[in-house]
Design an enzyme around this catalytic site. Structure first.
Site, mmCIF file in Angstrom:
data_model
loop_
_atom_site.group_PDB
_atom_site.id
_atom_site.type_symbol
_atom_site.label_atom_id
_atom_site.label_comp_id
_atom_site.label_asym_id
_atom_site.label_seq_id
_atom_site.Cartn_x
_atom_site.Cartn_y
_atom_site.Cartn_z
ATOM 1 N N ARG A 54 0.828 -1.209 0.000
ATOM 2 C CA ARG A 54 0.000 0.000 0.000
ATOM 3 C C ARG A 54 0.860 1.255 0.000
ATOM 4 N NH1 ARG A 54 -4.915 -1.484 4.271
ATOM 5 N NH2 ARG A 54 -5.571 -3.418 3.222
ATOM 6 N N CYS A 55 1.937 1.188 -0.748
ATOM 7 C CA CYS A 55 2.922 2.276 -0.785
ATOM 8 C C CYS A 55 2.873 2.949 -2.149
ATOM 9 C CB CYS A 55 4.310 1.698 -0.508
ATOM 10 S SG CYS A 55 5.660 2.895 -0.613
#
Length: 339
Positions: A54-55
């Protein structure tokens, strides 16, 4: 007392890291929680990455997978270590992470169990990687470490370094010709082990196939396998002239000058072919000057049977290495590209 214990533990950690000489000394857990020794990847080129799903850098998977597919057959592996230390951007189990990466990026390289890369719970692998490459703690997701076929760290790349910038460095290791060139060193310590005649024949075949202007081949070569002759000339000189190498390759050029460029190309081919077969070499000119000026060593030159219109130019000491010297720095600023 508590301070003493902490200091002792820190010291023990440093000693442990010092004891680890390459990446193969470590064991990690795979996505099923089973121990995996990194010796399974011995002899391969590795890119070790701490990842998150989730970067903002997660789309780098789109670059990593094609890189893996392009070079995997040449001995390249990407080792993916999810880490939840940066903004909690790798939530979920390793199975959920693997499912996400497979569904969204169709990755095929191995993913390992989630780890910490910083702090007191940092995995020993990452403690070692940081110590070897410098740069301090891991700053964010998708920091990368390039590992050579010898299991040692080549370079560290930060999150914003594009995968395309890594490929050129990686090719130096993956491409067998480039890696052979980059691995060659001048060897000054040799094992007491003779070089097989068959290998010397291969080296000579590679040597004489070097470029030569107008195919003049303005050199002659004498390969000395007679170890007694080498020992005798060392005794006459009062020292080891050739670093105790078990064999010598003596290259001669015109006595009137000329042919040095062709002889140099011949030598480079011989040194690189020797490197590819596990042999070491050292190009020597100092001993040549000594041999030519010392009457006690005339018998050695006589045995070489050099025609009068040729002169001894340089000697390659050759044998099995008894050392692994580090590469010396090269000055890239001397290169200028004219575009």
């Amino acid at each position: 007392m508590k301070r003493f214990v902490v200091s002792l533990m820190a010291m023990m950690g440093v000693l442990t890291m010092t004891a680890q000489s390459n990446v193969y000394d470590f064991t990690v857990k795979d996505d099923a929680g089973k121990d995996v020794s990194l010796t399974e990847y011995k002899g391969k080129v590795l890119l070790i990455v701490n990842t998150a799903t989730r970067c903002g850098f997660t789309p780098q998977y789109k670059d990593l997978e094609p890189l893996y597919q392009k070079y995997h057959a040449q001995g390249f592996e990407i080792l993916d270590f999810p880490c939840n230390q940066f903004g909690q951007q790798a939530p979920g189990t390793i199975q959920e992470i693997h499912q996400f990466c497979t569904a969204n990026f169709d990755i095929h390289f191995p993913q390992f169990d989630k780890i910490d890369v910083n702090g007191e719970n940092a995995h020993p692998l990452y403690t070692w990687l940081k110590a070897q490459a410098g740069g301090g703690d891991i700053k964010w997701n998708f920091t990368k470490f390039l590992i050579g076929r010898d299991g040692k760290v080549i370079k560290r790349y930060e999150s914003r370094d594009q995968v395309t910038t890594i490929e050129a460095d990686m090719q130096m290791e993956v491409n067998p010709v480039l890696s052979n060139i980059m691995a060659r060193r001048s060897i000054r310590k040799y094992l007491n082990e003779p070089v097989e005649h068959e290998k010397l024949e291969i080296i000579m075949k590679c040597g004489i196939n070097a470029p030569s202007g107008m195919n003049r081949q303005p050199w002659i070569v004498r390969v000395v396998e007679d170890q007694k002759l080498i020992a005798d000339v060392n005794e006459a000189a009062g020292r080891s002239l050739f670093y105790d190498a078990p064999a010598l390759i003596c290259v001669c050029t015109s006595a009137n000058g000329g042919g040095e460029l062709d002889a140099g190309l011949l030598g480079e081919n011989m040194m690189l072919s020797a490197q590819s077969m596990g042999l070491g070499t050292c190009c020597l000119q100092g001993p040549v000057r000594f041999l030519l000026s010392n009457e006690k060593c005339k018998f050695f030159l006589d045995r070489l049977d050099i025609p009068t219109d040729y002169k001894l130019n340089y000697i390659l000491a050759i044998g099995y290495p008894d050392e692994q010297p580090e590469a010396k720095p090269r000055d890239a600023s001397k290169v200028k590209y004219i575009k």
